[in-house]
Scaffold this active site. Structure first.
Site, PDB file in Angstrom:
ATOM      1  N   GLY A   1       7.136  52.301  32.384  1.00 34.62           N
ATOM      2  CA  GLY A   1       7.516  51.176  33.473  1.00 34.62           C
ATOM      3  C   GLY A   1       7.662  51.652  34.810  1.00 34.62           C
ATOM      4  O   GLY A   1       7.515  52.883  35.061  1.00 34.62           O
TER       5      GLY A   1
ATOM      6  N   GLU B   1      10.183  44.214  25.471  1.00 36.60           N
ATOM      7  CA  GLU B   1      10.387  44.477  26.449  1.00 36.60           C
ATOM      8  C   GLU B   1       9.720  43.656  27.773  1.00 36.60           C
ATOM      9  O   GLU B   1       9.224  44.181  28.956  1.00 36.60           O
ATOM     10  CB  GLU B   1       9.653  46.041  26.855  1.00 36.60           C
ATOM     11  CG  GLU B   1      10.207  47.083  26.133  1.00 36.60           C
ATOM     12  CD  GLU B   1       9.437  48.321  26.088  1.00 36.60           C
ATOM     13  OE1 GLU B   1       9.652  49.309  26.983  1.00 36.60           O
ATOM     14  OE2 GLU B   1       8.568  48.380  25.230  1.00 36.60           O
TER      15      GLU B   1
ATOM     16  N   GLU C   1       8.683  61.703  22.942  1.00 38.06           N
ATOM     17  CA  GLU C   1       7.497  60.604  22.788  1.00 38.06           C
ATOM     18  C   GLU C   1       6.667  60.552  23.927  1.00 38.06           C
ATOM     19  O   GLU C   1       7.086  61.092  24.858  1.00 38.06           O
ATOM     20  CB  GLU C   1       8.371  59.256  22.712  1.00 38.06           C
ATOM     21  CG  GLU C   1       9.269  58.832  23.917  1.00 38.06           C
ATOM     22  CD  GLU C   1       9.030  57.469  24.223  1.00 38.06           C
ATOM     23  OE1 GLU C   1       8.395  56.688  23.613  1.00 38.06           O
ATOM     24  OE2 GLU C   1       9.777  56.914  25.061  1.00 38.06           O
TER      25      GLU C   1
END
Ligand SMILES: Nc1ncnc2c1ncn2[C@@H]1O[C@H](COP(=O)(O)OP(=O)(O)O)[C@@H](O)[C@H]1O
Ligand SMILES: [Mg+2]
Length: 308
Positions: free
Chosen positions: A271, A15, A265
């Site tokens: 982000g 990421e 989750e």
């Protein structure tokens, strides 16, 4: 005196690119807030750089995502050097990043989550792969993010491919029952659940492209749910945040399943790109992006603060 900030971004995870975009948004906010700051790319020499610059750093602002970043590793380096950092501590980060352990904690606390089976990469008999649930089912690496390595499988061939893909990202793979229903997410900020957001990808599911390509996904805030359902989502999100020992902020991903919220989750370094959800929910609540960054700085801390 205003705190001196080290903005840590980039990193070594899958990421990295997302982190650089989150980092650019953080950088803009730091400038608007008139902070004195330095940008550090979290490469292999991060421990050395932080040790050298420690006297010039009051707070580490983490704009990182994924492995070695969201999983407690960077947090551990900061703990060792006594540099207060934003977001969750070592345990909360590790628990949130490992979806298998998140599910253990959720289940222990009676928080609904999808039925699953844990598959160890080494123990897969590739000649005879047996799906544990009816199709469709979901395969994902236990420790990844941004939908990297996630597959929704409709038959055995897709299941085998899904396992192979997930195995590229982790030795532990989760196979989950498919939760059929609207997708939602709930950000937590300083022990308060913000307004949930419904996520409607125009095509397919909420994969990497639908997360980061502007226009691919519709976001509905507040979601088209009853006041009771919204209150329930917020309540479960806050319970999950606390149970997993998340700190300051997090984002809990859900799917409604048979009318009930199921947690998929928890993200401890969610982000903050222009398409991201935490800034959207904050804005809806009247919290500007600079207010949000200010809050992260104000609440930066260390696990053992006040203990040692
Ligand atoms: N059990 C499930 N049922 C249905 N869809 C799922 C399930 N698990 C994950 N997904 C889909 O895959 C996406 C990514 O999965 P998630 O568990 O949130 O991992 P991450 O975002 O960390 O990659 C979700 O946003 C959702 O669209
Ligand atoms: Mg997610």
């Amino acid at each position: 005196m205003k705190k001196k900030v080290a903005l840590i971004m980039g990193g070594l995870s899958a990421e990295r690119d997302v982190s650089l975009v989150t980092g650019a948004a953080f950088e803009k906010a730091l400038k608007e807030l008139n902070y004195e700051f330095q940008v550090i790319d979290a490469k292999e020499d991060l421990p050395k750089i932080l040790a050298e610059k420690k006297s010039q750093i009051d707070v580490a602002l983490l704009a990182l995502h994924g492995k070695l970043a969201e999983d407690g590793v960077v947090q551990g380096i900061c703990e060792y050097l006594k540099i207060p950092y934003s977001g969750s501590g070592v345990l909360g980060s590790s628990l949130g990043f490992d979806k298998y352990f998140t599910k253990q904690i959720l289940s222990f606390n009676k928080i609904p989550n999808a039925r699953f089976e844990l598959v160890h990469k080494k123990s897969v008999d590739w000649n005879q792969v047996t799906p544990p649930f009816d199709f469709p089912l979901v395969v994902k690496p236990s420790r990844e993010g941004s939908s990297v390595g996630v597959s929704i499988c409709k038959n055995t061939d897709e299941f085998v491919e899904g396992l192979k893909l997930a195995a590229q990202y982790d030795s532990e793979i989760l196979v989950e029952e498919y939760l059929e229903g609207p997708e939602l997410t709930v950000p937590i900020l300083v022990d308060r659940a913000l307004t949930p957001i419904e996520i409607r990808p125009k095509k397919g599911y909420y994969d990497y492209a639908n997360k980061y390509t502007s226009g691919n996904t519709e976001y509905i805030i507040p979601p088209e749910l009853s006041a009771g359902q919204i209150a329930k989502l917020k309540d479960i999100a806050l319970k999950a945040h606390r149970a997993c020992r998340a700190r300051v902020y997090s984002r809990i991903d859900f799917r409604m399943h048979k009318g009930e919220p199921y947690v998929m989750e928890i993200n401890t370094l969610p982000g903050c790109t222009p398409t991201s959800l935490v800034p959207k929910a904050a804005a809806y609540e009247g919290i500007s992006f600079t207010d949000f960054i200010q809050t992260l700085i104000n609440h930066a801390g260390l696990d053992y603060e006040g203990v040692r």
